[in-house]
Write a protein that holds these residues in place. Structure first.
Motif: not given
Length: 501
Positions: A156-185
């Motif tokens: 799975i290279n990438h995930t895109v949310i088309l519709d999200d009815p739930y609010d984000d829980p407090k304390g959940l860190e959401i990245p600004d952009r997709s992170p680069e894969p690590s060498k181990e991955q």
């Protein structure tokens, strides 16, 4: 509510069931939002059953729910949602994986067949594939090992949310952009997802066929090298040697040399002959000094008439005279010093371990001893009364070996005679037993026939007696009847007496 999964084989759109499975949908959506599923492998694909993913470690033993990001490791898993009950009846259903204790984490799977009822109650269905079913079928056709892991990575290279009815829980860190894969991955130990497996992609049909023939020829050459028919798999035949066939049996090497010498200097010209009859085998090898002369002769002499025969000329493919350095090696030379072809290696294959011993080399004592053993049939060696003369060590060794050989021959002959006599006795006993058995059978048959004849005779005799007795009784019957009527007298006498009265 829907999520787009961008895989290495194509895009898949998943529609979720937020009303029936609110906790599972919240967990899946927020994991997609923090890019938790990016570069996750499809670590288990079972044909016509399921395709499992969602483990960042790629082993099938890892993964955690979104609640572990909020509350720590004690919230790594969350409890199953069993009400309302949704069955695994559709192909393309999306279900959370049970970790073995009726809880879920991050792993989920796609069903690849319909009516998988035995999964109901063990795993929780929370969505289905609405688009990209053909991509799911490509995943189903992946070639896997015995542990159901694909040989080529599917991620799975990438995930895109088309519709999200739930609010984000407090304390959940959401990245600004997709992170680069690590060498181990990316290091899975398998064929990379972006590696091209088909080497012939983009090639024409002629190029593919030519490449296939090259590979096949190379494989055959390696086999010939292993069995010893080729000095080296990469060896090539000499380019200055012609192969001439369909010759007339009367054509000689000198004739061919005169005919082909107009193209250039010839190093060797030989018509191959049978080593027993010395008859021509109707083909020859011609070696030129220069490759240009050989090529010119090839183009001009093919299908030419020589001695009323249309010959065929081609470049020689034989490497029998080529060593590993790529040079031609000639084992026989003509009287003028030029190399000569031959069919096979005519060197003697006789073992050099034993020497040939003639009668002249055998001393007189051993001759007399062998003759006496042959005359009397005694296998033991008799020592001559006369002392043999002192001889050289080589002669003594040869005589000893000859005596040993003759002693073994005598033993073999005796054993053969014994075995033949035993076979004769065995055959004789078999013949005698067979004759006795035949004699007994004949005697038994005669007795049976005699007994049957006696039995038939008694039966017929009894019938005659019975018939006679029936006739006597009938006579007595009529006699008694007349006697009762006339008082034991005859009818005439009874009438006379009646008349007198």
């Amino acid at each position: 509510m829907a999520v787009l999964l961008e895989t290495t084989l194509g895009d898949i759109v998943v529609d979720l069931y937020p009303e029936e499975r609110p906790r599972c949908c919240l967990n899946f959506l927020k994991l997609c939002k923090i890019k938790y599923y990016n570069y996750c492998l499809f670590h288990s694909i079972q044909t016509d059953f399921m395709a499992q993913t969602g483990d960042p470690t790629g082993t099938g033993k890892g993964g955690a729910s979104i609640f572990s990001k909020l509350y720590g490791d004690q919230a790594k898993y969350f409890e199953m949602e069993t009400s309302p009950r949704i069955k695994h009846t559709k192909k393309g259903a999306v279900s959370m994986v049970n970790n073995g204790s009726e809880c879920h984490g991050s792993q989920f799977f796609f069903t690849l067949a319909e009516n998988l009822d035995y999964l109901d109650g063990q795993h929780t269905v929370f969505g289905e594939v609405s688009e990209g079913m053909e991509i799911l079928m490509k995943i189903n056709e992946a070639i896997c090992d015995k542990e159901n892991r694909p040989y080529q990575d599917i991620r799975i290279n990438h995930t895109v949310i088309l519709d999200d009815p739930y609010d984000d829980p407090k304390g959940l860190e959401i990245p600004d952009r997709s992170p680069e894969p690590s060498k181990e991955q990316l290091e899975s130990g398998r064929i990379g997802a972006d590696e091209e497996i088909d080497d012939t992609k983009g090639m024409a049909a002629e190029e593919v066929e030519e490449r296939f023939k090259e590979k096949e020829a190379k494989a055959k050459a390696q086999i010939l090298e292993m069995i010893g028919d080729l000095p080296d798999a990469d060896v090539k035949p000499p380019e200055n040697v012609l192969f001439v066939c369909k010759l007339n049996p009367v054509t000689t090497s000198e004739d061919l040399e005169i005919i082909f010498s107009r193209f250039g200097k010839i190093n060797s010209c030989e018509v191959i002959k049978d080593k027993v009859t010395d008859d021509s085998l109707q083909y020859a090898f011609i070696e030129f000094e220069r490759e240009e002369d050989c090529e010119e002769a090839y183009f001009k002499m093919d299908n030419v008439l020589i001695d009323e025969r249309r010959i065929h000329v081609d470049f020689s493919q034989s490497v029998a005279k080529v060593n590993k350095q790529g040079k031609v090696v000639w084992e026989h030379q003509k009287p003028d010093g030029r190399p000569q072809y031959k069919i096979k290696d005519q060197t003697s294959r006789q073992s050099k371990k034993y020497d040939l011993v003639l009668d002249d080399d055998v001393p007189s004592s051993s001759k007399s001893a062998s003759r006496s053993r042959h005359r009397h049939g005694d296998s033991e060696e008799r020592v001559s009364s006369k002392k043999p003369k002192r001889r050289k060590s080589s002669e003594s060794e040869s005589s000893d070996s000859e005596q040993e050989r003759r002693r073994k021959d005598q033993k073999k002959k005796k054993k053969r005679r014994d075995s033949s006599s035993e076979d004769e006795d065995r055959n004789r006993r078999k013949d005698s037993s067979r004759e006795d058995r035949d004699r007994r059978d004949r005697h038994r048959g005669q007795e049976d026939r005699r007994e049957r004849s006696y039995r038939d005779e008694d039966r017929y005799r009894g019938k005659d007696r019975e018939r006679d007795s029936r006739g006597d009784s009938r006579k007595d019957k009529y006699r008694d009847r007349d006697g009762d009527r006339y008082g034991g007298r005859s009818r005439d006498r009874y009438r006379d007496e009646r008349d007198r009265r």
